[in-house]
Write an enzyme that holds these catalytic residues in place. Sequence first.
Site, PDB file in Angstrom:
ATOM      1  N   ARG A   1       0.804  -1.230   0.000  1.00  8.43           N
ATOM      2  CA  ARG A   1       0.000   0.000   0.000  1.00  8.43           C
ATOM      3  C   ARG A   1       0.837   1.281   0.000  1.00  8.43           C
ATOM      4  O   ARG A   1       0.312   2.363  -0.227  1.00  8.43           O
ATOM      5  CB  ARG A   1      -0.953   0.003   1.209  1.00  8.43           C
ATOM      6  CG  ARG A   1      -2.225  -0.783   0.932  1.00  8.43           C
ATOM      7  CD  ARG A   1      -3.111  -0.820   2.154  1.00  8.43           C
ATOM      8  NE  ARG A   1      -2.585  -1.729   3.175  1.00  8.43           N
ATOM      9  CZ  ARG A   1      -2.988  -1.748   4.439  1.00  8.43           C
ATOM     10  NH1 ARG A   1      -3.903  -0.894   4.857  1.00  8.43           N
ATOM     11  NH2 ARG A   1      -2.484  -2.605   5.299  1.00  8.43           N
TER      12      ARG A   1
ATOM     13  N   GLN B   1      13.144 -14.442   5.059  1.00  8.80           N
ATOM     14  CA  GLN B   1      11.950 -15.286   5.023  1.00  8.80           C
ATOM     15  C   GLN B   1      11.635 -15.469   3.531  1.00  8.80           C
ATOM     16  O   GLN B   1      11.229 -14.515   2.862  1.00  8.80           O
ATOM     17  CB  GLN B   1      10.782 -14.581   5.729  1.00  8.80           C
ATOM     18  CG  GLN B   1       9.526 -15.427   5.747  1.00  8.80           C
ATOM     19  CD  GLN B   1       8.288 -14.633   6.156  1.00  8.80           C
ATOM     20  OE1 GLN B   1       8.280 -13.401   6.149  1.00  8.80           O
ATOM     21  NE2 GLN B   1       7.242 -15.350   6.514  1.00  8.80           N
TER      22      GLN B   1
ATOM     23  N   GLY C   1       3.146 -15.602   6.456  1.00 10.09           N
ATOM     24  CA  GLY C   1       2.511 -15.259   7.731  1.00 10.09           C
ATOM     25  C   GLY C   1       3.513 -14.974   8.832  1.00 10.09           C
ATOM     26  O   GLY C   1       4.708 -15.268   8.709  1.00 10.09           O
ATOM     27  N   THR C   2       3.002 -14.401   9.922  1.00  6.69           N
ATOM     28  CA  THR C   2       3.894 -13.946  10.995  1.00  6.69           C
ATOM     29  C   THR C   2       4.581 -15.102  11.742  1.00  6.69           C
ATOM     30  O   THR C   2       5.709 -14.949  12.207  1.00  6.69           O
ATOM     31  CB  THR C   2       3.131 -13.042  11.983  1.00  6.69           C
ATOM     32  OG1 THR C   2       1.847 -13.614  12.265  1.00  6.69           O
ATOM     33  CG2 THR C   2       2.927 -11.649  11.409  1.00  6.69           C
TER      34      THR C   2
ATOM     35  N   TYR D   1       7.237  -5.489  15.372  1.00 12.73           N
ATOM     36  CA  TYR D   1       6.950  -5.259  13.949  1.00 12.73           C
ATOM     37  C   TYR D   1       7.758  -4.055  13.460  1.00 12.73           C
ATOM     38  O   TYR D   1       7.782  -3.016  14.123  1.00 12.73           O
ATOM     39  CB  TYR D   1       5.472  -4.947  13.736  1.00 12.73           C
ATOM     40  CG  TYR D   1       4.518  -6.111  13.871  1.00 12.73           C
ATOM     41  CD1 TYR D   1       4.962  -7.403  14.108  1.00 12.73           C
ATOM     42  CD2 TYR D   1       3.147  -5.900  13.745  1.00 12.73           C
ATOM     43  CE1 TYR D   1       4.069  -8.456  14.224  1.00 12.73           C
ATOM     44  CE2 TYR D   1       2.250  -6.945  13.853  1.00 12.73           C
ATOM     45  CZ  TYR D   1       2.711  -8.218  14.089  1.00 12.73           C
ATOM     46  OH  TYR D   1       1.826  -9.248  14.209  1.00 12.73           O
TER      47      TYR D   1
ATOM     48  N   ASN E   1       1.043   1.719   7.148  1.00 10.28           N
ATOM     49  CA  ASN E   1       0.773   0.845   6.000  1.00 10.28           C
ATOM     50  C   ASN E   1       0.639   1.614   4.694  1.00 10.28           C
ATOM     51  O   ASN E   1       0.689   1.027   3.625  1.00 10.28           O
ATOM     52  CB  ASN E   1      -0.510   0.042   6.240  1.00 10.28           C
ATOM     53  CG  ASN E   1      -0.348  -0.918   7.407  1.00 10.28           C
ATOM     54  OD1 ASN E   1       0.509  -1.791   7.384  1.00 10.28           O
ATOM     55  ND2 ASN E   1      -1.133  -0.728   8.447  1.00 10.28           N
TER      56      ASN E   1
ATOM     57  N   TYR F   1      27.822  32.451   0.476  1.00  7.47           N
ATOM     58  CA  TYR F   1      28.038  31.009   0.515  1.00  7.47           C
ATOM     59  C   TYR F   1      29.387  30.753   1.162  1.00  7.47           C
ATOM     60  O   TYR F   1      30.432  31.202   0.668  1.00  7.47           O
ATOM     61  CB  TYR F   1      28.012  30.392  -0.890  1.00  7.47           C
ATOM     62  CG  TYR F   1      28.427  28.943  -0.850  1.00  7.47           C
ATOM     63  CD1 TYR F   1      27.652  28.014  -0.139  1.00  7.47           C
ATOM     64  CD2 TYR F   1      29.584  28.490  -1.454  1.00  7.47           C
ATOM     65  CE1 TYR F   1      28.030  26.690  -0.045  1.00  7.47           C
ATOM     66  CE2 TYR F   1      29.969  27.165  -1.371  1.00  7.47           C
ATOM     67  CZ  TYR F   1      29.185  26.266  -0.662  1.00  7.47           C
ATOM     68  OH  TYR F   1      29.572  24.958  -0.564  1.00  7.47           O
TER      69      TYR F   1
ATOM     70  N   ALA G   1      28.494  41.202   2.544  1.00  8.08           N
ATOM     71  CA  ALA G   1      27.368  40.720   1.749  1.00  8.08           C
ATOM     72  C   ALA G   1      27.844  40.174   0.409  1.00  8.08           C
ATOM     73  O   ALA G   1      28.724  40.754  -0.225  1.00  8.08           O
ATOM     74  CB  ALA G   1      26.385  41.858   1.515  1.00  8.08           C
TER      75      ALA G   1
ATOM     76  N   TYR H   1      34.686  24.727  -5.374  1.00  3.06           N
ATOM     77  CA  TYR H   1      34.605  23.569  -6.272  1.00  3.06           C
ATOM     78  C   TYR H   1      35.108  23.957  -7.647  1.00  3.06           C
ATOM     79  O   TYR H   1      34.659  24.935  -8.232  1.00  3.06           O
ATOM     80  CB  TYR H   1      33.137  23.129  -6.331  1.00  3.06           C
ATOM     81  CG  TYR H   1      32.898  21.852  -7.090  1.00  3.06           C
ATOM     82  CD1 TYR H   1      33.647  20.707  -6.830  1.00  3.06           C
ATOM     83  CD2 TYR H   1      31.893  21.778  -8.039  1.00  3.06           C
ATOM     84  CE1 TYR H   1      33.411  19.522  -7.514  1.00  3.06           C
ATOM     85  CE2 TYR H   1      31.630  20.601  -8.720  1.00  3.06           C
ATOM     86  CZ  TYR H   1      32.389  19.473  -8.460  1.00  3.06           C
ATOM     87  OH  TYR H   1      32.144  18.312  -9.134  1.00  3.06           O
TER      88      TYR H   1
HETATM   89  C1  UD1 Z   1      -1.110  -8.603  12.579  1.00  5.07           C
HETATM   90  C2  UD1 Z   1      -1.747  -9.547  13.602  1.00  5.07           C
HETATM   91  C3  UD1 Z   1      -3.044  -8.924  14.094  1.00  5.07           C
HETATM   92  C4  UD1 Z   1      -2.757  -7.567  14.691  1.00  5.07           C
HETATM   93  C5  UD1 Z   1      -2.033  -6.681  13.679  1.00  5.07           C
HETATM   94  C6  UD1 Z   1      -1.567  -5.417  14.367  1.00  5.07           C
HETATM   95  C7  UD1 Z   1      -1.106 -11.802  12.919  1.00  5.07           C
HETATM   96  C8  UD1 Z   1      -1.559 -13.070  12.310  1.00  5.07           C
HETATM   97  N1  UD1 Z   1      -1.988 -10.822  12.975  1.00  5.07           N
HETATM   98  O1  UD1 Z   1      -1.995  -8.520  11.469  1.00  5.07           O
HETATM   99  O2  UD1 Z   1      -3.642  -9.771  15.071  1.00  5.07           O
HETATM  100  O3  UD1 Z   1      -3.970  -6.968  15.120  1.00  5.07           O
HETATM  101  O4  UD1 Z   1      -0.874  -7.333  13.167  1.00  5.07           O
HETATM  102  O5  UD1 Z   1      -1.019  -4.539  13.438  1.00  5.07           O
HETATM  103  O6  UD1 Z   1       0.024 -11.716  13.356  1.00  5.07           O
HETATM  104  N2  UD1 Z   1       5.415 -10.052   8.263  1.00  5.07           N
HETATM  105  C9  UD1 Z   1       6.508 -10.787   7.868  1.00  5.07           C
HETATM  106  N3  UD1 Z   1       6.303 -11.928   7.157  1.00  5.07           N
HETATM  107  C10 UD1 Z   1       5.069 -12.361   6.820  1.00  5.07           C
HETATM  108  C11 UD1 Z   1       3.949 -11.607   7.228  1.00  5.07           C
HETATM  109  C12 UD1 Z   1       4.162 -10.462   7.953  1.00  5.07           C
HETATM  110  O7  UD1 Z   1       7.652 -10.427   8.158  1.00  5.07           O
HETATM  111  O8  UD1 Z   1       4.979 -13.412   6.173  1.00  5.07           O
HETATM  112  C13 UD1 Z   1       5.645  -8.841   9.046  1.00  5.07           C
HETATM  113  C14 UD1 Z   1       5.196  -7.593   8.341  1.00  5.07           C
HETATM  114  O9  UD1 Z   1       6.278  -6.974   7.663  1.00  5.07           O
HETATM  115  C15 UD1 Z   1       4.729  -6.710   9.504  1.00  5.07           C
HETATM  116  C16 UD1 Z   1       4.265  -7.725  10.535  1.00  5.07           C
HETATM  117  O10 UD1 Z   1       4.865  -8.939  10.213  1.00  5.07           O
HETATM  118  O11 UD1 Z   1       5.803  -5.965  10.062  1.00  5.07           O
HETATM  119  C17 UD1 Z   1       2.745  -7.850  10.583  1.00  5.07           C
HETATM  120  O12 UD1 Z   1       2.266  -8.386   9.384  1.00  5.07           O
HETATM  121  P1  UD1 Z   1       0.909  -7.926   8.714  1.00  5.07           P
HETATM  122  O13 UD1 Z   1       0.678  -8.745   7.510  1.00  5.07           O
HETATM  123  O14 UD1 Z   1       0.896  -6.462   8.568  1.00  5.07           O
HETATM  124  O15 UD1 Z   1      -0.126  -8.391   9.843  1.00  5.07           O
HETATM  125  P2  UD1 Z   1      -1.601  -7.895  10.031  1.00  5.07           P
HETATM  126  O16 UD1 Z   1      -2.472  -8.530   9.028  1.00  5.07           O
HETATM  127  O17 UD1 Z   1      -1.597  -6.413  10.102  1.00  5.07           O
HETATM  128 CA    CA Z   2      -0.060  -4.545   9.565  1.00  2.21          CA
END
Ligand code: UD1
Ligand code: CA
Length: 451
Positions: free
Chosen positions: A18, A74, A79-80, A103, A228, A350, A364, A371
């Site tokens: 975004r 990664q 996912g986180t 984060y 974001n 300058y 002044a 340079y």
């Molecule tokens: C996440 C939480 C959500 C919380 C929200 C707060 C989870 C599953 N959900 O959702 O409960 O309310 O944050 O902002 O954790 N990232 C990685 N690798 C990945 C996915 C994400 O490094 O595969 C990193 C992203 O760069 C970011 C952070 O993890 O810094 C959070 O990821 P994001 O996808 O933004 O999670 P949300 O959907 O916002």
């Molecule tokens: Ca987020």
Amino acid sequence: MGKTKTAVVVLAAGKGARMKSARSKVLHPIAGRSLLGHVLDTAMASNPERIIVVVAPGMSDVEAVALPHAVVLQPKQAGTADAVKAARDQLADFNAGTVLVLYGDTPFISVETLEKMLAERERGSGIVVLGFRPDDAAAYGRLITDDAGRLKRIIEFEDASASERTVTLCNSGVMAIDAAILFRLVDAVGNDNAKGEFYLTDIVELARADNIECSVVEADANELQGVNSRMDLAEAEGFWQDQRRRQIMSDGVTLSDPATVYFSYDTQFGSDVVVGPNVVFGPGVAVGQGAEIKAFCHLEGVKVGADVTVGPFARLRPGAVLERGVKIGNFVEVKNAVMGEGAQASHLSYIGDAEVGPEANIGAGTITCNYDGYFKHRTKIGAGAFIGSNAALVAPVSIGEGAIVGAGSVITTDVSSEALALGRGLQSNKEGRAAKINAELAAKKAQAKKD
Ligand code: UD1
Ligand code: CA
């Protein structure tokens, strides 16, 4: 129980789509420092044993900012929980202690909040989750607690029931986890959910099934605003600036129009500094006691001494050092130059790659010609020297102490101390010549009208 060791894992592999940017999201700046820089600085302040930053392939730009901390890849953004797995090798020898997951896009979390979480871990919670209550809970994950306030599970908004969505306590994503159980739990996480991702949030329910206590620490929603989009970035910048303006005024600095003055993360002030409207402080600026920065100035990488006055409309660039009582006036640019105590450049100059002695006066329009199109050269101006208006000092060149340079001079060779240097065409005056010219021209014009 003694204080346990902490390892910090910063998740920063998300695409940040975004932002619509070629630059990684966590490198966008707030107050002159990247989002990741803010997070790392806070993490450092909590005294961890190590910090690991998780990035996606191709984010070499992030690596440079993360150094000297470890950076791990990664491979796919699954996912986180999957992101935390990327830190497994770096944490192979870290079996006792706390893993703190932060984060990279949540820059304002405070060290006090991290310390509260670590203290809660010390009391015996296996997992401590940081919760908050935003004005609009929107699509945040919800923290589901039992009657005693202990955490039962975290449910993502997409997977939550209508009643779970009414819960106002939201998941910030920040967690402090017992290192001894982390990877066992993370490995057990599945991806049977709305997004088909491996959610770190699922480790709470898995831990509870093993009778591991999980708890919530709450923080102010302002600390947990995430970035974001560019709109979020602007909002976060505005929030940060507003906080800092208040802080700076309460520290004893006068801001005549606070909303128009912008600071960097590291701007420093002595007491009784006065700052006029529309002033921008880039990174690396320190302003000494009693100095005044007048309207419409831009400063970056500058040391402003006590009782200095700057502006209005001055530009101070990296490496400028203004010692006590220096006066920099309107439309003066100073770069990589030391101005000694009481030296003055009051108008339209300058001064670059220079050393200006104490009490020297720069007239002044004076320019240090630093340079030659290929290399930068230095100009040295001795104490008490007087540089007349509109002088061009062609560097490398040195003007001795107490010397005078005549106005309009182009100075290409060194001037010894106490000398007068003139480097300009000689003036000659022709008595009565103007009257003669005027009479001739008037006659010509009268003749032309008749014809
Ligand atoms: C996440 C939480 C959500 C919380 C929200 C707060 C989870 C599953 N959900 O959702 O409960 O309310 O944050 O902002 O954790 N990232 C990685 N690798 C990945 C996915 C994400 O490094 O595969 C990193 C992203 O760069 C970011 C952070 O993890 O810094 C959070 O990821 P994001 O996808 O933004 O999670 P949300 O959907 O916002
Ligand atoms: Ca987020």
